[in-house]
Design a protein around this motif. Sequence first.
Motif, mmCIF file in Angstrom:
data_model
loop_
_atom_site.group_PDB
_atom_site.id
_atom_site.type_symbol
_atom_site.label_atom_id
_atom_site.label_comp_id
_atom_site.label_asym_id
_atom_site.label_seq_id
_atom_site.Cartn_x
_atom_site.Cartn_y
_atom_site.Cartn_z
ATOM 1 N N HIS A 190 0.858 -1.137 -0.088
ATOM 2 C CA HIS A 190 0.013 0.043 -0.178
ATOM 3 C C HIS A 190 0.803 1.318 0.005
ATOM 4 C CE1 HIS A 190 -3.514 2.449 0.722
ATOM 5 N NE2 HIS A 190 -2.963 3.175 1.590
ATOM 6 N N PHE A 191 1.974 1.231 0.598
ATOM 7 C CA PHE A 191 2.663 2.247 1.046
ATOM 8 C C PHE A 191 3.984 2.508 -0.009
ATOM 9 C CE2 PHE A 191 0.584 2.464 4.982
ATOM 10 C CZ PHE A 191 -0.164 3.575 5.008
ATOM 11 N N ALA A 192 4.290 1.381 -0.694
ATOM 12 C CA ALA A 192 5.371 1.382 -1.718
ATOM 13 C C ALA A 192 5.226 2.325 -2.825
ATOM 14 C CB ALA A 192 5.576 0.021 -2.300
ATOM 15 N N PRO A 193 6.340 2.785 -3.175
ATOM 16 C CA PRO A 193 6.376 3.851 -4.309
ATOM 17 C C PRO A 193 5.871 3.129 -5.546
ATOM 18 C CG PRO A 193 8.416 3.703 -3.388
ATOM 19 C CD PRO A 193 7.872 2.463 -2.895
ATOM 20 N N ALA A 194 5.215 3.926 -6.476
ATOM 21 C CA ALA A 194 4.420 3.434 -7.420
ATOM 22 C C ALA A 194 5.415 2.809 -8.608
ATOM 23 C CB ALA A 194 3.708 4.590 -8.238
ATOM 24 N N GLN A 195 5.133 1.782 -9.083
ATOM 25 C CA GLN A 195 5.934 1.229 -10.037
ATOM 26 C C GLN A 195 6.449 1.753 -11.359
ATOM 27 O OE1 GLN A 195 4.545 -2.741 -10.794
ATOM 28 N NE2 GLN A 195 6.429 -3.552 -11.804
ATOM 29 N N VAL A 196 7.299 1.816 -11.692
ATOM 30 C CA VAL A 196 7.733 2.470 -12.929
ATOM 31 C C VAL A 196 6.997 1.532 -14.309
ATOM 32 C CG1 VAL A 196 9.464 2.883 -14.827
ATOM 33 C CG2 VAL A 196 9.858 3.352 -12.448
ATOM 34 N N ILE A 197 6.423 2.415 -15.344
ATOM 35 C CA ILE A 197 5.865 1.735 -16.374
ATOM 36 C C ILE A 197 6.768 1.659 -17.522
ATOM 37 C CG2 ILE A 197 4.010 2.296 -18.406
ATOM 38 C CD1 ILE A 197 2.646 3.992 -16.100
ATOM 39 N N LYS A 198 7.305 0.301 -17.862
ATOM 40 C CA LYS A 198 8.127 0.137 -18.658
ATOM 41 C C LYS A 198 7.691 -0.097 -20.483
ATOM 42 C CE LYS A 198 11.137 -1.504 -15.306
ATOM 43 N NZ LYS A 198 11.911 -2.844 -14.884
ATOM 44 N N LEU A 199 8.152 0.683 -21.184
ATOM 45 C CA LEU A 199 7.950 0.459 -22.458
ATOM 46 C C LEU A 199 9.253 -0.036 -23.231
ATOM 47 C CD1 LEU A 199 6.303 3.893 -23.455
ATOM 48 C CD2 LEU A 199 5.325 1.830 -22.780
ATOM 49 N N GLY A 200 8.899 -1.174 -23.864
ATOM 50 C CA GLY A 200 9.981 -2.027 -24.691
ATOM 51 C C GLY A 200 10.254 -1.173 -26.104
ATOM 52 N N HIS A 201 11.543 -1.380 -26.697
ATOM 53 C CA HIS A 201 12.021 -0.804 -27.801
ATOM 54 C C HIS A 201 13.210 -1.545 -28.561
ATOM 55 C CE1 HIS A 201 13.169 2.014 -31.085
ATOM 56 N NE2 HIS A 201 14.339 2.221 -30.457
ATOM 57 N N THR A 202 13.210 -2.024 -29.668
ATOM 58 C CA THR A 202 14.360 -2.673 -30.335
ATOM 59 C C THR A 202 14.762 -1.709 -31.647
ATOM 60 O OG1 THR A 202 13.209 -4.063 -31.729
ATOM 61 C CG2 THR A 202 13.894 -4.918 -29.458
ATOM 62 N N SER A 203 16.040 -1.497 -31.688
ATOM 63 C CA SER A 203 16.448 -0.882 -32.986
ATOM 64 C C SER A 203 17.772 -1.280 -33.096
ATOM 65 C CB SER A 203 16.314 0.720 -32.740
ATOM 66 O OG SER A 203 17.336 1.092 -31.268
#
Length: 409
Positions: free
Chosen positions: A48-61
């Motif tokens: 409940h009190f943990a920091p919000a999780q990072v939203i990860k977007l994947g990318h290949t180049s």
Amino acid sequence: MNTNAFGAHNMSFKDFLSHTVESCEGSEIPRLRLAQALLGLTLALFTHFAPAQVIKLGHTSSPSNSLVGAFSREYNAGIQMAVDRTNANGGVRGRSVALVSQDDGFDAKNTVSLVETMVDQQGIVALVGVVGTQPTVRLVENRILEKHRLALIGPLTGLQSALAGPNVFPIRSSYEDEVRAMFGHSAQLSRSKVLFLYYEAGVGPSLAPLISEMASERGIALTGVIGFPVKTDRAAQQGVIRKALQGSSATPDSVVLIAVGQAHSEAVKAIRHHFGIGMPIYSLGQVDASALVADVGLELARGVMLSQVMPAPRSIHLQIVREFNADRKRFAPKMEPTYAFIEGYICGRIAIEVVRSAKEITRESVLLAAEQAGQLDVGGYRVYYGRDRKRSVNPIELTIVSRNGDLAR
């Protein structure tokens, strides 16, 4: 009386645990069950009190690849700038966004394994801007996107069969539409005989079988559909192209050239040598005009026409371009405003809007949000996404390398 999260006035978590244990002394509650209950409570409170999780977007180049490295780096920088803009404005629902970028070396087999790793180990919620036709085709044919319920938004390819694949959401028009625009322009200028010349990599081999029908639709007579292999050595590259040009059945009125990077530059030199310096040449907008001028010289580059599926990066007419240049000054002041750069930026902006509209930030929910998006308008740049139809809703323009080396519209 003010109470804290543990339901007691000024009681710490440690005091709360001690109080709970003491209150159970002498009771019939087994200590093991008590410990299990307290552990569950601890985990719930931590979540409940943990920091919000990072939203990860994947990318290949393929920034390390000599063939496509330049526009890979620019495209990647554009997506990253869209991410930076989002985070500077508070993220998505208070959560920051991170771009997980991987270099696949322009090898489709690597793309598949890298995407699997990004899903399984890094928890990406969507793929954004996979660079290359064959990497995109391999992901579709191997059903990787379907397997993971993963949306691929804005792949850097225009091959229609790839863009129409399950879970693929394009931001650009197809290569077929770009070539049709080239054929149409040539026909309007009474240049009805056209040579289609392509390198045997990337989109070339996939597009070549479709060319005869596309030319016929525009009243074009083909003098040849000719491929040439890619060589790392410039002299060798020049040699195989000159040999390939001998296969043209007649002198064309114009040439449609499908290649990028060093292979494109050497092909321009060979065409000018074989047919004369005034031969009209059409190419895809992925070609970097300034790099072409630096590579072959202004005399040979002048007059090369490039199809563009993105708005001009120095234009002021669309809001998305004005925001692009404002963000460029803020986040990437050393970057030049190229077409590849703005395409990556638009890709990132559209992908983030899809993520923002999802009910939950999961792969499944983001995919559903993309399928149900309908028409998206991001600063005047429009795409349409539905289950059965997914496409860019923007014009294709032809630009030309001018007498001073700039692109003119």
